[in-house]
Design a protein around this motif. Structure first.
Motif, short mmCIF file in Angstrom:
data_model
loop_
_atom_site.label_atom_id
_atom_site.label_comp_id
_atom_site.label_asym_id
_atom_site.label_seq_id
_atom_site.Cartn_x
_atom_site.Cartn_y
_atom_site.Cartn_z
N ILE A 25 0.84 -1.20 0.00
CA ILE A 25 0.00 0.00 0.00
C ILE A 25 0.87 1.25 0.00
N ALA A 26 1.91 1.26 0.81
CA ALA A 26 2.82 2.40 0.85
C ALA A 26 3.48 2.62 -0.52
N GLU A 27 3.88 1.54 -1.17
CA GLU A 27 4.52 1.64 -2.48
C GLU A 27 3.53 2.16 -3.54
N LEU A 28 2.30 1.68 -3.50
CA LEU A 28 1.29 2.14 -4.46
C LEU A 28 0.95 3.62 -4.23
N ILE A 29 0.85 4.02 -3.00
CA ILE A 29 0.57 5.43 -2.70
C ILE A 29 1.70 6.31 -3.21
N THR A 30 2.94 5.87 -3.02
CA THR A 30 4.09 6.60 -3.55
C THR A 30 4.01 6.68 -5.07
N GLY A 31 3.58 5.61 -5.71
CA GLY A 31 3.46 5.57 -7.16
C GLY A 31 2.41 6.51 -7.71
N THR A 32 1.44 6.92 -6.88
CA THR A 32 0.40 7.84 -7.35
C THR A 32 0.89 9.28 -7.40
N LYS A 33 2.08 9.55 -6.92
CA LYS A 33 2.60 10.93 -6.87
C LYS A 33 3.19 11.38 -8.19
N THR A 34 3.03 10.63 -9.23
CA THR A 34 3.57 10.97 -10.55
C THR A 34 2.69 12.00 -11.26
N GLU A 35 3.28 12.69 -12.22
CA GLU A 35 2.54 13.65 -13.03
C GLU A 35 1.74 12.96 -14.15
N ASP A 36 2.13 11.74 -14.51
CA ASP A 36 1.47 10.99 -15.58
C ASP A 36 0.10 10.50 -15.07
N VAL A 37 -0.96 11.05 -15.63
CA VAL A 37 -2.31 10.72 -15.18
C VAL A 37 -2.63 9.25 -15.39
#
Length: 170
Positions: A25-37
Motif C-alpha cells: 500500500i505504501a509503495e502504491l501510494i508513492t506511485g500515485t505521486k507521478t505527473e502521468d495521469v
C-alpha cells in the motif's frame, strides 16, 4: 491501459496470498505521486484492488494514508481518475469501522450540495458497501437521490454520468 488494468486485477488476486499488505500500500501510494495521469490512475486502481481484497489486513497508518490520497485527488483532473478515486473510497469504507466510516460518508458523499465527486462516491458506496448507507443513512441517501433527480443543474451532467454504464464501479 489494458495492460495496467490487468496488472491491477492480478495484484488484487495475488495480495490475498500474503498477510502483509502495508508495504505494498505504501509503495502504491508513492506511485500515485507521478505527473502521468495514466500511471496515477493505474496505481489507484491497483490500490483499490488491494483494499477491496485485503483491506481487513491494513494498519491504521495505511488507512489514513489512503484517506489522505483520496483528499489529495479531490479535484480529479479527469473522469477516469474521479471514478477510480470514488471506487477507492467505496472499497475503503467497506473495511473501516462504522465510527470512522460515518463521518467520512457524511462529509464526502451525503453532502448538502451534490458534486461530481460526491455522486460518484454515492455510486461506489451503493455498489461496494450498500449497508454503510442503508443502515445508518437511509433517509439522507434517499433525500440526496431525490434532490439530484429534481435538480436541473446536477441531474443534467452528474446524474447522467452516475447512470452511465462505464461510470459504474463494477
Amino acid at each position: 491501459e489494458t495492460l495496467r488494468n490487468r496488472a491491477a486485477k492480478g495484484l488484487g488476486i495475488l495480495i490475498t496470498l500474503t498477510p502483509r499488505v502495508d508495504p505494498l500500500i505504501a509503495e502504491l501510494i508513492t506511485g500515485t505521486k507521478t505527473e502521468d495521469v495514466g500511471v496515477r490512475n493505474a496505481m489507484m486502481k491497483a490500490l483499490q484492488e488491494v483494499v477491496g481484497k485485503a483491506g481487513a489486513n491494513m494498519s491504521e497508518a495505511s488507512k489514513n494514508a489512503i484517506l489522505a490520497l483520496i483528499d489529495d485527488d479531490a479535484s480529479d483532473q479527469t473522469d477516469a481518475v474521479a471514478i477510480t478515486n470514488a471506487k477507492l473510497l467505496g472499497a475503503l469504507v467497506k473495511v473501516l469501522p462504522a465510527a470512522t466510516a460515518g463521518p467520512l460518508i457524511k462529509n464526502r458523499v451525503l453532502t448538502a450540495t451534490p458534486s461530481h465527486a460526491s455522486i460518484l462516491g454515492l455510486n461506489a458506496l451503493l455498489v461496494e458497501s450498500p449497508s454503510s448507507l442503508t443502515e445508518h443513512f437511509s433517509a439522507e441517501t434517499q433525500a440526496l437521490i431525490c434532490q439530484g433527480v429534481t435538480n436541473k443543474d446536477v441531474s443534467t451532467y452528474v446524474w447522467g454520468f452516475f447512470l452511465r454504464s462505464d461510470a459504474n464501479p463494477k
